[in-house]
Design a protein around this motif. Structure first.
Motif, short mmCIF file in Angstrom:
data_model
loop_
_atom_site.label_atom_id
_atom_site.label_comp_id
_atom_site.label_asym_id
_atom_site.label_seq_id
_atom_site.Cartn_x
_atom_site.Cartn_y
_atom_site.Cartn_z
N GLU A 14 48.02 -9.46 -43.72
CA GLU A 14 49.25 -8.68 -43.76
C GLU A 14 48.97 -7.28 -44.31
OE1 GLU A 14 52.44 -9.69 -43.02
OE2 GLU A 14 51.81 -11.69 -42.39
N ARG A 15 50.00 -6.43 -44.27
CA ARG A 15 49.90 -5.10 -44.88
C ARG A 15 49.61 -5.26 -46.37
NH1 ARG A 15 55.57 -3.07 -43.10
NH2 ARG A 15 55.72 -3.25 -45.35
N ALA A 16 49.12 -4.20 -46.98
CA ALA A 16 48.71 -4.26 -48.39
C ALA A 16 49.86 -4.54 -49.33
CB ALA A 16 48.01 -2.97 -48.79
N ASP A 17 51.08 -4.24 -48.93
CA ASP A 17 52.22 -4.49 -49.82
C ASP A 17 52.84 -5.87 -49.62
OD1 ASP A 17 53.20 -3.82 -47.31
OD2 ASP A 17 54.96 -2.79 -48.10
N ARG A 18 52.18 -6.71 -48.85
CA ARG A 18 52.66 -8.08 -48.57
C ARG A 18 51.73 -9.11 -49.22
NH1 ARG A 18 57.57 -6.81 -47.31
NH2 ARG A 18 57.78 -5.56 -45.45
N ASP A 19 52.05 -10.38 -49.01
CA ASP A 19 51.25 -11.48 -49.53
C ASP A 19 49.81 -11.40 -49.01
OD1 ASP A 19 50.64 -14.02 -50.73
OD2 ASP A 19 50.93 -14.93 -48.75
N GLN A 20 48.84 -11.58 -49.88
CA GLN A 20 47.44 -11.44 -49.51
C GLN A 20 46.69 -12.76 -49.44
OE1 GLN A 20 45.96 -8.32 -48.60
NE2 GLN A 20 48.16 -8.03 -48.46
N SER A 21 47.39 -13.87 -49.26
CA SER A 21 46.71 -15.16 -49.22
C SER A 21 45.76 -15.26 -48.02
CB SER A 21 47.72 -16.31 -49.22
OG SER A 21 48.59 -16.21 -48.12
N ALA A 22 46.12 -14.71 -46.88
CA ALA A 22 45.21 -14.73 -45.72
C ALA A 22 43.97 -13.87 -46.00
CB ALA A 22 45.92 -14.23 -44.47
N THR A 23 44.14 -12.79 -46.73
CA THR A 23 43.01 -11.93 -47.08
C THR A 23 42.04 -12.68 -47.99
OG1 THR A 23 44.56 -10.08 -47.01
CG2 THR A 23 42.39 -9.64 -47.92
N LEU A 24 42.58 -13.40 -48.96
CA LEU A 24 41.74 -14.18 -49.87
C LEU A 24 40.97 -15.27 -49.11
CD1 LEU A 24 44.19 -14.47 -52.87
CD2 LEU A 24 42.07 -13.14 -52.80
N LYS A 25 41.62 -15.90 -48.15
CA LYS A 25 40.95 -16.92 -47.34
C LYS A 25 39.85 -16.29 -46.48
CE LYS A 25 44.89 -20.03 -47.10
NZ LYS A 25 45.95 -20.59 -46.24
N ALA A 26 40.10 -15.11 -45.94
CA ALA A 26 39.09 -14.42 -45.14
C ALA A 26 37.89 -14.04 -46.00
CB ALA A 26 39.69 -13.18 -44.48
N VAL A 27 38.14 -13.57 -47.21
CA VAL A 27 37.04 -13.25 -48.14
C VAL A 27 36.20 -14.49 -48.39
CG1 VAL A 27 36.52 -12.66 -50.55
CG2 VAL A 27 38.14 -11.27 -49.25
N ALA A 28 36.85 -15.61 -48.67
CA ALA A 28 36.13 -16.85 -48.93
C ALA A 28 35.31 -17.27 -47.71
CB ALA A 28 37.10 -17.95 -49.33
N ALA A 29 35.87 -17.13 -46.51
CA ALA A 29 35.15 -17.51 -45.29
C ALA A 29 33.95 -16.61 -45.05
CB ALA A 29 36.10 -17.47 -44.10
N TYR A 30 34.10 -15.31 -45.25
CA TYR A 30 32.96 -14.40 -45.10
C TYR A 30 31.88 -14.70 -46.14
CZ TYR A 30 35.22 -11.30 -41.68
OH TYR A 30 35.79 -10.77 -40.54
N GLU A 31 32.29 -14.95 -47.38
CA GLU A 31 31.32 -15.27 -48.43
C GLU A 31 30.59 -16.58 -48.11
OE1 GLU A 31 33.76 -15.15 -51.93
OE2 GLU A 31 33.34 -13.01 -52.26
N ASP A 32 31.30 -17.56 -47.58
CA ASP A 32 30.67 -18.82 -47.18
C ASP A 32 29.63 -18.58 -46.09
OD1 ASP A 32 32.18 -20.25 -48.97
OD2 ASP A 32 33.58 -21.05 -47.45
N LEU A 33 29.98 -17.78 -45.11
CA LEU A 33 29.03 -17.47 -44.04
C LEU A 33 27.76 -16.83 -44.60
CD1 LEU A 33 29.78 -16.06 -40.58
CD2 LEU A 33 27.96 -15.06 -41.91
N LEU A 34 27.93 -15.86 -45.48
CA LEU A 34 26.78 -15.17 -46.04
C LEU A 34 25.92 -16.09 -46.91
CD1 LEU A 34 28.48 -11.77 -46.91
CD2 LEU A 34 26.87 -12.23 -45.06
N ARG A 35 26.58 -17.03 -47.59
CA ARG A 35 25.85 -17.95 -48.46
C ARG A 35 25.16 -19.05 -47.65
NH1 ARG A 35 27.80 -22.52 -50.25
NH2 ARG A 35 29.95 -21.88 -49.89
N ALA A 58 41.94 -4.47 -52.88
CA ALA A 58 42.00 -3.38 -53.85
C ALA A 58 43.23 -2.51 -53.59
CB ALA A 58 40.73 -2.54 -53.78
N GLU A 59 43.52 -2.26 -52.33
CA GLU A 59 44.71 -1.48 -51.99
C GLU A 59 45.98 -2.20 -52.45
OE1 GLU A 59 46.85 0.50 -48.04
OE2 GLU A 59 45.15 -0.84 -47.78
N HIS A 60 46.01 -3.51 -52.28
CA HIS A 60 47.15 -4.31 -52.74
C HIS A 60 47.31 -4.19 -54.25
CE1 HIS A 60 49.95 -7.63 -53.10
NE2 HIS A 60 49.16 -8.16 -54.01
N ASP A 61 46.21 -4.32 -54.99
CA ASP A 61 46.27 -4.19 -56.45
C ASP A 61 46.77 -2.80 -56.86
OD1 ASP A 61 45.51 -6.75 -57.08
OD2 ASP A 61 43.39 -6.26 -57.35
#
Length: 90
Positions: A14-35, A58-61
């Protein structure tokens, strides 16, 4: 397969001013791939995607920190601004 999962989650962000749960899941998925697959052909696109997702967080924060500052809640804004510094690379 893991890259497709991460990319799919990244497209749901979603946009930075919205819920970031999908962003957190994407971060976890990318980190899993790299690991899990450090020699995969998708390592570079995954790193790029991970940087993009971290920048979105960071933009959301930053947006939330400014909101707290406008409403006279400096302690909350400091926490959010610290989140910006923690998420962005040095």
């Amino acid at each position: 397969m893991q890259f497709q999962v991460a990319s799919s989650l990244a497209r749901r962000v979603e946009r930075a001013d919205r819920d970031q749960s999908a962003t957190l899941k994407a971060v976890a998925a990318y980190e899993d791939l790299l690991r899990l697959y450090p020699t995969s052909e998708y390592v570079e696109p995954a790193r790029t995607g991970l940087e993009t997702m971290r920048a979105k967080l960071a933009e959301h924060d930053y947006i939330v920190g400014r909101f707290y500052l406008r409403f006279g809640l400096p302690a909350g804004s400091v926490k959010r601004f610290e989140g910006v510094v923690d998420r962005l690379p040095a």
